[in-house]
Motif scaffolding. Sequence first.
Motif, PDB file in Angstrom:
ATOM      1  N   ALA A 124       0.814  -1.215   0.000  1.00 46.71           N
ATOM      2  CA  ALA A 124       0.000   0.000   0.000  1.00 46.71           C
ATOM      3  C   ALA A 124       0.849   1.267   0.000  1.00 46.71           C
ATOM      4  O   ALA A 124       0.323   2.365   0.213  1.00 46.71           O
ATOM      5  CB  ALA A 124      -0.941   0.009   1.204  1.00 46.71           C
ATOM      6  N   GLU A 138       1.490   7.404   5.980  1.00 46.95           N
ATOM      7  CA  GLU A 138       1.825   5.992   5.807  1.00 46.95           C
ATOM      8  C   GLU A 138       2.400   5.383   7.084  1.00 46.95           C
ATOM      9  O   GLU A 138       3.162   6.041   7.810  1.00 46.95           O
ATOM     10  CB  GLU A 138       2.862   5.827   4.700  1.00 46.95           C
ATOM     11  CG  GLU A 138       2.363   6.214   3.330  1.00 46.95           C
ATOM     12  CD  GLU A 138       3.440   6.098   2.261  1.00 46.95           C
ATOM     13  OE1 GLU A 138       3.080   5.969   1.081  1.00 46.95           O
ATOM     14  OE2 GLU A 138       4.635   6.142   2.617  1.00 46.95           O
ATOM     15  N   SER A 211      -4.919   0.103  11.989  1.00 45.89           N
ATOM     16  CA  SER A 211      -4.540   0.394  10.608  1.00 45.89           C
ATOM     17  C   SER A 211      -5.394  -0.419   9.638  1.00 45.89           C
ATOM     18  O   SER A 211      -5.622  -1.616   9.853  1.00 45.89           O
ATOM     19  CB  SER A 211      -3.060   0.061  10.381  1.00 45.89           C
ATOM     20  OG  SER A 211      -2.727   0.145   9.000  1.00 45.89           O
ATOM     21  N   ALA A 213      -5.343  -0.889   5.419  1.00 43.86           N
ATOM     22  CA  ALA A 213      -4.562  -0.519   4.242  1.00 43.86           C
ATOM     23  C   ALA A 213      -4.737  -1.559   3.153  1.00 43.86           C
ATOM     24  O   ALA A 213      -5.103  -2.712   3.424  1.00 43.86           O
ATOM     25  CB  ALA A 213      -3.077  -0.387   4.607  1.00 43.86           C
ATOM     26  N   GLN A 227      -4.293   3.906   2.782  1.00 41.68           N
ATOM     27  CA  GLN A 227      -3.976   3.595   4.166  1.00 41.68           C
ATOM     28  C   GLN A 227      -4.772   4.530   5.072  1.00 41.68           C
ATOM     29  O   GLN A 227      -4.944   5.717   4.752  1.00 41.68           O
ATOM     30  CB  GLN A 227      -2.480   3.782   4.457  1.00 41.68           C
ATOM     31  CG  GLN A 227      -1.558   2.902   3.646  1.00 41.68           C
ATOM     32  CD  GLN A 227      -0.123   2.975   4.125  1.00 41.68           C
ATOM     33  OE1 GLN A 227       0.164   3.126   5.307  1.00 41.68           O
ATOM     34  NE2 GLN A 227       0.812   2.876   3.187  1.00 41.68           N
TER      35      GLN A 227
END
Length: 330
Positions: A124, A138, A211, A213, A227
């Motif tokens: 990603a 990120e 998270s 992603a 993400q």
Amino acid sequence: MSMSATSSAYEIKLDDSQSIKFGGYIKIDGRYVDGNIAYRDFWIGSGSVLPESQSQFKMFANESRINTTYKNGDVTAFVEMDFYGGGGNEIISNSSNPRLRHAFIKYKDVLVGQTWTTFMNTSALAETADFAGPMVGEAFVRNNQIRYTRGAWQFSIENPESFGGDASQDTAPDFVAKYTHSADWGNVSVAGLFRSLTTVSGESESGVGLSIAGKVKTTGKDDFRFQFHTGNTGRYVGVVAAQDIVGEEAEESTSYMVAYRHFWNDTSRSSVFYGNITTDITDVDRSHWGINYFDNLTPKLSAGVEVGNFEMAEQDADSNYVQFSVKYAL
């Protein structure tokens, strides 16, 4: 013993079960930046605000890297270095010290050593000329860890570091659990991060992060990458844009990154990307956008150009950049 060349490495077959592979690439960058955020070769989500806008042009080859993979049956050992280790100067030699990126051993489903955190989905990441890319949005960190993989699941205990607090008193590792669903259309991962952080006074604060992603194929060879992160992700997301601890409290942040890559033909492609991070205590609001064009002149040689902007909105500071890159895969 035989040697064969691939698009990414040279492999030496020692016997039926053993092999050594050498890989990496050479990358030369030229970068022009105009703005009021101090930086050097790339932006890592933070920087001193200059009293007025300044312009600068630099050329560098620090991103170039070499790696070696050794395989013996169920055992894989991998080590990689680049040249962002400091040293040298631009008056005489332009030399740079090697820096350890990855060093790990993998036996069957268990990995031990330094590599990308399990919290990351490396597929990603946006394709960029800028070494950092939109890191503000990120998950991007390499940790020493012990990781266990079981099908689509991964579990790891990783090196702790209370960025902004008292890391010398960290007594428990970070814990990460991730599930990745993969299909013909791409993949999506969901990861959880669990941490015990140490404040400046030595008190313990719990930290939890989430998270989501993935990378999704669209039309032809095109793809969409995304993400989203929230919670006490600290140093795991945005590099140094957000701290783990601010005073006696765990910082909370929300960040995201989106990127679309389009293939113009079999050899050329472009990506447009945007990343942003905000925090609750320090009131950070930082972003990075860009658009680029790459062309494979040969199967191993590519060249490209990228224009973009990085911004620290809470300090009314930003810089624009143009970067040219030439890359040869070893």
